[in-house]
Design a protein around this motif. Structure first.
Motif, PDB file in Angstrom:
ATOM      1  N   ILE A   1     -20.989 -33.098  -3.619  1.00 40.17           N
ATOM      2  CA  ILE A   1     -20.901 -31.954  -2.718  1.00 40.17           C
ATOM      3  C   ILE A   1     -22.148 -31.093  -2.813  1.00 40.17           C
ATOM      4  CG2 ILE A   1     -19.623 -29.821  -2.264  1.00 40.17           C
ATOM      5  CD1 ILE A   1     -17.097 -31.249  -2.872  1.00 40.17           C
ATOM      6  N   GLY A   2     -22.663 -30.949  -4.010  1.00 35.60           N
ATOM      7  CA  GLY A   2     -23.880 -30.149  -4.165  1.00 35.60           C
ATOM      8  C   GLY A   2     -25.062 -30.752  -3.445  1.00 35.60           C
ATOM      9  N   GLN A   3     -25.138 -32.087  -3.401  1.00 33.11           N
ATOM     10  CA  GLN A   3     -26.255 -32.760  -2.743  1.00 33.11           C
ATOM     11  C   GLN A   3     -26.137 -32.733  -1.225  1.00 33.11           C
ATOM     12  OE1 GLN A   3     -28.954 -33.906  -4.339  1.00 33.11           O
ATOM     13  NE2 GLN A   3     -28.051 -33.101  -6.236  1.00 33.11           N
ATOM     14  N   LEU A   4     -24.888 -32.544  -0.707  1.00 34.19           N
ATOM     15  CA  LEU A   4     -24.704 -32.560   0.740  1.00 34.19           C
ATOM     16  C   LEU A   4     -25.485 -31.449   1.437  1.00 34.19           C
ATOM     17  CD1 LEU A   4     -20.885 -33.375   1.045  1.00 34.19           C
ATOM     18  CD2 LEU A   4     -22.800 -34.840   1.694  1.00 34.19           C
ATOM     19  N   ARG A   5     -25.722 -30.350   0.736  1.00 37.58           N
ATOM     20  CA  ARG A   5     -26.474 -29.255   1.342  1.00 37.58           C
ATOM     21  C   ARG A   5     -27.943 -29.643   1.570  1.00 37.58           C
ATOM     22  NH1 ARG A   5     -23.677 -24.509   1.320  1.00 37.58           N
ATOM     23  NH2 ARG A   5     -21.883 -24.338  -0.082  1.00 37.58           N
ATOM     24  N   HIS A   6     -28.441 -30.617   0.772  1.00 38.33           N
ATOM     25  CA  HIS A   6     -29.865 -30.978   0.849  1.00 38.33           C
ATOM     26  C   HIS A   6     -30.075 -32.387   1.403  1.00 38.33           C
ATOM     27  CE1 HIS A   6     -30.228 -27.424  -1.691  1.00 38.33           C
ATOM     28  NE2 HIS A   6     -29.386 -27.986  -2.565  1.00 38.33           N
ATOM     29  N   ASP A   7     -29.074 -33.254   1.308  1.00 38.03           N
ATOM     30  CA  ASP A   7     -29.207 -34.640   1.772  1.00 38.03           C
ATOM     31  C   ASP A   7     -28.721 -34.722   3.221  1.00 38.03           C
ATOM     32  OD1 ASP A   7     -29.182 -37.339   2.270  1.00 38.03           O
ATOM     33  OD2 ASP A   7     -28.429 -37.880   0.276  1.00 38.03           O
ATOM     34  N   ALA A   8     -29.661 -34.702   4.159  1.00 35.79           N
ATOM     35  CA  ALA A   8     -29.306 -34.662   5.576  1.00 35.79           C
ATOM     36  C   ALA A   8     -28.587 -35.931   6.011  1.00 35.79           C
ATOM     37  CB  ALA A   8     -30.560 -34.448   6.430  1.00 35.79           C
ATOM     38  N   ALA A   9     -29.006 -37.097   5.458  1.00 37.20           N
ATOM     39  CA  ALA A   9     -28.390 -38.358   5.872  1.00 37.20           C
ATOM     40  C   ALA A   9     -26.929 -38.423   5.437  1.00 37.20           C
ATOM     41  CB  ALA A   9     -29.178 -39.533   5.284  1.00 37.20           C
ATOM     42  N   ALA A  10     -26.662 -38.097   4.161  1.00 33.16           N
ATOM     43  CA  ALA A  10     -25.278 -38.116   3.669  1.00 33.16           C
ATOM     44  C   ALA A  10     -24.430 -37.088   4.397  1.00 33.16           C
ATOM     45  CB  ALA A  10     -25.247 -37.851   2.164  1.00 33.16           C
ATOM     46  N   ARG A  11     -25.013 -35.946   4.648  1.00 33.77           N
ATOM     47  CA  ARG A  11     -24.292 -34.888   5.366  1.00 33.77           C
ATOM     48  C   ARG A  11     -23.931 -35.342   6.785  1.00 33.77           C
ATOM     49  NH1 ARG A  11     -24.178 -29.251   4.890  1.00 33.77           N
ATOM     50  NH2 ARG A  11     -23.873 -28.132   6.851  1.00 33.77           N
ATOM     51  N   ALA A  12     -24.915 -36.000   7.457  1.00 32.56           N
ATOM     52  CA  ALA A  12     -24.669 -36.473   8.818  1.00 32.56           C
ATOM     53  C   ALA A  12     -23.600 -37.561   8.831  1.00 32.56           C
ATOM     54  CB  ALA A  12     -25.964 -36.997   9.439  1.00 32.56           C
ATOM     55  N   GLU A  13     -23.610 -38.456   7.835  1.00 30.75           N
ATOM     56  CA  GLU A  13     -22.619 -39.523   7.771  1.00 30.75           C
ATOM     57  C   GLU A  13     -21.209 -38.961   7.598  1.00 30.75           C
ATOM     58  OE1 GLU A  13     -21.445 -43.462   5.098  1.00 30.75           O
ATOM     59  OE2 GLU A  13     -23.195 -42.230   4.571  1.00 30.75           O
ATOM     60  N   LEU A  14     -21.073 -38.003   6.664  1.00 24.74           N
ATOM     61  CA  LEU A  14     -19.758 -37.416   6.422  1.00 24.74           C
ATOM     62  C   LEU A  14     -19.292 -36.610   7.628  1.00 24.74           C
ATOM     63  CD1 LEU A  14     -17.420 -37.001   4.531  1.00 24.74           C
ATOM     64  CD2 LEU A  14     -18.642 -35.094   3.475  1.00 24.74           C
ATOM     65  N   TYR A  15     -20.214 -35.868   8.229  1.00 28.10           N
ATOM     66  CA  TYR A  15     -19.838 -35.079   9.398  1.00 28.10           C
ATOM     67  C   TYR A  15     -19.420 -35.989  10.554  1.00 28.10           C
ATOM     68  CZ  TYR A  15     -19.973 -31.548  13.050  1.00 28.10           C
ATOM     69  OH  TYR A  15     -19.627 -30.715  14.078  1.00 28.10           O
ATOM     70  N   GLY A  16     -20.163 -37.097  10.716  1.00 28.48           N
ATOM     71  CA  GLY A  16     -19.823 -38.036  11.776  1.00 28.48           C
ATOM     72  C   GLY A  16     -18.436 -38.619  11.587  1.00 28.48           C
ATOM     73  N   TYR A  17     -18.082 -38.960  10.337  1.00 29.35           N
ATOM     74  CA  TYR A  17     -16.743 -39.499  10.075  1.00 29.35           C
ATOM     75  C   TYR A  17     -15.678 -38.454  10.410  1.00 29.35           C
ATOM     76  CZ  TYR A  17     -12.604 -40.900   7.530  1.00 29.35           C
ATOM     77  OH  TYR A  17     -11.307 -41.196   7.182  1.00 29.35           O
ATOM     78  N   LEU A  18     -15.885 -37.229   9.932  1.00 32.61           N
ATOM     79  CA  LEU A  18     -14.892 -36.186  10.166  1.00 32.61           C
ATOM     80  C   LEU A  18     -14.744 -35.887  11.657  1.00 32.61           C
ATOM     81  CD1 LEU A  18     -15.853 -33.799   7.243  1.00 32.61           C
ATOM     82  CD2 LEU A  18     -13.681 -34.987   7.504  1.00 32.61           C
ATOM     83  N   TYR A  19     -15.863 -35.794  12.351  1.00 33.29           N
ATOM     84  CA  TYR A  19     -15.817 -35.501  13.781  1.00 33.29           C
ATOM     85  C   TYR A  19     -15.065 -36.602  14.519  1.00 33.29           C
ATOM     86  CZ  TYR A  19     -17.350 -34.260  18.470  1.00 33.29           C
ATOM     87  OH  TYR A  19     -17.375 -33.922  19.788  1.00 33.29           O
ATOM     88  N   HIS A  20     -15.318 -37.844  14.136  1.00 36.24           N
ATOM     89  CA  HIS A  20     -14.637 -38.981  14.785  1.00 36.24           C
ATOM     90  C   HIS A  20     -13.145 -38.941  14.516  1.00 36.24           C
ATOM     91  CE1 HIS A  20     -13.060 -43.149  14.756  1.00 36.24           C
ATOM     92  NE2 HIS A  20     -13.743 -43.233  15.894  1.00 36.24           N
ATOM     93  N   GLU A  21     -12.740 -38.675  13.287  1.00 36.59           N
ATOM     94  CA  GLU A  21     -11.329 -38.716  12.913  1.00 36.59           C
ATOM     95  C   GLU A  21     -10.513 -37.657  13.629  1.00 36.59           C
ATOM     96  OE1 GLU A  21      -9.576 -40.952  10.965  1.00 36.59           O
ATOM     97  OE2 GLU A  21     -11.437 -42.013  11.361  1.00 36.59           O
TER      98      GLU A  21
ATOM     99  N   LEU B   1     -15.079 -28.534   4.764  1.00 35.16           N
ATOM    100  CA  LEU B   1     -15.397 -29.009   3.420  1.00 35.16           C
ATOM    101  C   LEU B   1     -15.945 -27.831   2.638  1.00 35.16           C
ATOM    102  CD1 LEU B   1     -15.635 -31.468   1.506  1.00 35.16           C
ATOM    103  CD2 LEU B   1     -17.981 -31.733   2.319  1.00 35.16           C
ATOM    104  N   LEU B   2     -15.268 -27.496   1.537  1.00 40.83           N
ATOM    105  CA  LEU B   2     -15.655 -26.363   0.706  1.00 40.83           C
ATOM    106  C   LEU B   2     -16.130 -26.847  -0.653  1.00 40.83           C
ATOM    107  CD1 LEU B   2     -12.550 -24.059   1.385  1.00 40.83           C
ATOM    108  CD2 LEU B   2     -14.608 -24.319   2.777  1.00 40.83           C
ATOM    109  N   ASP B   3     -17.051 -26.089  -1.256  1.00 41.20           N
ATOM    110  CA  ASP B   3     -17.435 -26.401  -2.641  1.00 41.20           C
ATOM    111  C   ASP B   3     -16.455 -25.715  -3.579  1.00 41.20           C
ATOM    112  OD1 ASP B   3     -18.116 -23.739  -2.702  1.00 41.20           O
ATOM    113  OD2 ASP B   3     -20.273 -24.087  -2.530  1.00 41.20           O
ATOM    114  N   ARG B   4     -16.679 -25.867  -4.870  1.00 39.79           N
ATOM    115  CA  ARG B   4     -15.690 -25.321  -5.815  1.00 39.79           C
ATOM    116  C   ARG B   4     -15.671 -23.795  -5.825  1.00 39.79           C
ATOM    117  NH1 ARG B   4     -18.593 -27.680 -11.222  1.00 39.79           N
ATOM    118  NH2 ARG B   4     -20.654 -26.734 -10.937  1.00 39.79           N
ATOM    119  N   GLU B   5     -16.730 -23.151  -5.308  1.00 41.43           N
ATOM    120  CA  GLU B   5     -16.711 -21.677  -5.163  1.00 41.43           C
ATOM    121  C   GLU B   5     -16.075 -21.271  -3.834  1.00 41.43           C
ATOM    122  OE1 GLU B   5     -19.577 -23.229  -6.211  1.00 41.43           O
ATOM    123  OE2 GLU B   5     -19.233 -22.693  -8.314  1.00 41.43           O
ATOM    124  N   GLU B   6     -15.503 -22.268  -3.114  1.00 40.61           N
ATOM    125  CA  GLU B   6     -14.817 -22.042  -1.847  1.00 40.61           C
ATOM    126  C   GLU B   6     -15.758 -21.603  -0.737  1.00 40.61           C
ATOM    127  OE1 GLU B   6     -11.858 -19.223  -2.934  1.00 40.61           O
ATOM    128  OE2 GLU B   6     -11.403 -20.381  -4.745  1.00 40.61           O
TER     129      GLU B   6
END
Length: 526
Positions: A77-97, A109-114
């Motif tokens: 989750i911490g890397q999703l803020r900086h990894d554009a490819a992983a972020r785009a993949e996860l967002y694409g899955y969520l948007y599709h679902e 999607l929230l981090d542990r600090e909400e």
């Protein structure tokens, strides 16, 4: 020697009081049957269907939260803020679902600090933004990170449906909390999936709050709490705001919610009361008429009525036995088609064609007998639908000699027995193996056609087997055991006592049903 008063008393008892009481009892029985069918059964069936729909939605989104949790754990989750490819993949899955199911579902999607990592919006909805981890769904996810959680969040508008939040905690391989995934389903979506034109549904959460309703409001005091008259009633009548309602309830999602059905019955009860009053008045008027005409016409009319009733009863019973069709099979098939339309359109089209063929066959004309080949064609359509339902678990095999293809048999002969075999013939590993064999026996009176349907299930307990055999021998009401008593009764009505159904449970296991009927072609015995 009887006096005149004795004769009058005897005539009154025989020709007036007894028929009056009999008609009154019949009327009450008909009212009870009508109530059971149109109120009790309709409420129960609608509630079960709605509960299954809600449970199915929860299961679907539970699976989605699991997938998102695994993807987020892999990417970090911490890397999703900086990894554009992983972020785009996860967002694409969520948007599709959320878009393949319906419009309006949100994801966050929230981090542990909400704090929001990504979501349908750039900010949390008001109902979630004010939660925090000190209470509500986030608190339960934090306390039990291994379990998914569900909760409704209320709208400011008092009579607007609440939105359903389905969430799961995201933990790393060491089990440490990394964040949360939340899906927010609009309450209107749940309402649209369980709406019925005959009754209202009310979904209540564990705190007693009314979250979703499909019709009138059944709350009191301007709050979201269900009225006590409704909440405390199950399978009975409740009076609310000077109206009568039939109420049932059922827990959903392991008791997280309670689903109520509320059916207005005031007008129906009024019609019942009016009908009973009219019947009572008519009967009171009939008594003097009966007393006047009983001596002159009673014997002739009683004899004629008895003969006509016997003929009508025989015809009515035969038609009833021939026309029975299990509504649960129809409902289950339509439910399967609904899901197969998305998963396998060609299979859904095939199921629709088979179902159409079955329905046309079940309402086919007045012909009571068909060829064995024709009835097997219907049976094959029925078994193909069942094959789609059970997949590889269901194995069906048959041996049909060519010589018996033109034999005349009662229509819809095989389906009830096959349905029983599918329902009760599963072995310990869940597989269902059914075999249908057709043969004939030589007897002094002529050939007898034998149809044998066997499964490899657990069989029947000895006492149960003896009880069913006793009912077959006594000619019990087939409405109690439509699968086998119906067939047995039909065969005996058409061909006589020597023919019918035999039930066996071999020592090796399973259940064997054997049907015996005359071997005839085109109405001519062979």
């Amino acid at each position: 020697m009887r006096t005149f008063q004795d004769e009058v008393r005897r005539a009154l008892t025989k020709y007036a009081l007894l028929p009056t009481l009999f008609l009154a009892v019949i009327g009450l029985v008909l009212v009870g049957i009508s109530w059971e069918r149109y109120v009790v059964v309709a409420s129960d069936e609608s509630r079960v269907v709605a509960a299954e729909v809600i449970a199915g939605i929860l299961r679907d989104y539970d699976g989605r939260t699991q997938t998102v949790a695994e993807m987020a754990t892999t990417a970090g989750i911490g890397q999703l803020r900086h990894d554009a490819a992983a972020r785009a993949e996860l967002y694409g899955y969520l948007y599709h679902e959320v878009n393949i199911a319906h419009d309006g579902t949100l994801f966050f999607l929230l981090d542990r600090e909400e704090k929001l990592v990504l979501g349908s919006w750039d900010y949390l909805p008001e109902g979630l933004a004010t939660l925090g981890s000190q209470w509500g769904i986030l608190r339960r996810l934090k306390e039990r990170p291994s379990e998914p959680q569900t909760e409704f969040i209320a709208h400011e508008a008092l009579y607007e449906d609440d939105d359903l939040v389905i969430g799961r905690a995201i933990c790393n391989e060491e089990g440490h909390l990394q964040g949360y995934i939340l899906f927010v389903l609009p309450g209107r979506y749940l309402r649209s999936n369980i709406t019925s034109p005959y009754l209202d549904f009310v979904l209540q959460d564990r705190f007693g709050n009314t979250c979703v309703r499909t019709g009138s409001s059944y709350t009191t005091g301007g709050l979201r709490k269900l009225a006590p008259e409704i909440r405390r009633t199950n399978h009975w009548l409740a009076e609310f705001r000077h109206q009568e309602y039939y109420v049932t309830q059922q827990p959903v999602a392991d008791g997280a919610f309670t689903l109520f059905t509320v059916m207005p019955v005031s007008s129906l009860l009024q019609r019942y009361y009016l009908g009973i009053g009219i019947v009572a008045g008519v009967l009171l008027l009939m008594i003097p008429i009966l007393l006047v005409s009983v001596r002159r016409e009673s014997r002739a009319r009683a004899r004629a009525i008895a003969e006509e009733e016997a003929r009508a009863t025989a015809v009515s019973e035969m038609r009833r036995l021939e026309s029975q069709f299990n509504p649960h099979f129809l409902f289950n098939t339509l439910e399967n088609i609904k899901f197969m339309v998305k998963l396998d359109p060609q299979a859904a089209q095939r199921m629709l064609m088979n179902l159409s063929r079955i329905l046309r066959y079940s309402i086919k004309g007045e012909e009571r007998k068909v060829t064995l080949r024709e009835d097997l064609s219907y049976t094959h359509s029925y078994m193909e639908i069942q094959q789609y339902r059970f997949g590889r678990r269901l194995v069906y095999d048959e041996t049909i000699p060519e010589a018996v293809g033109d034999c005349r048999i009662p229509r819809l002969l095989f389906q009830p027995v096959l349905e029983n075999a599918i329902r009760y013939g599963a072995s310990e590993d869940g597989s269902i193996v059914i075999r249908l064999d057709v043969s004939w026996e030589e007897r002094p009176a002529g050939k007898v056609l034998c149809v044998r349907i066997a499964d490899q299930g657990p069989g029947l307990p000895k006492k149960r087997l003896q009880a069913i055999r006793g009912m077959l021998a006594e000619g019990a009401d087939p409405a109690l055991h439509t699968g086998i008593c119906n067939i047995h009764r039909r065969l005996q009505l058409m061909y006589g006592r020597p023919y019918g159904l035999q039930l066996e449970c071999p020592p090796a296991g399973g259940t064997v049903v054997t049907l015996r009927l005359p071997f005839e072609k085109e109405g001519v015995p062979c």
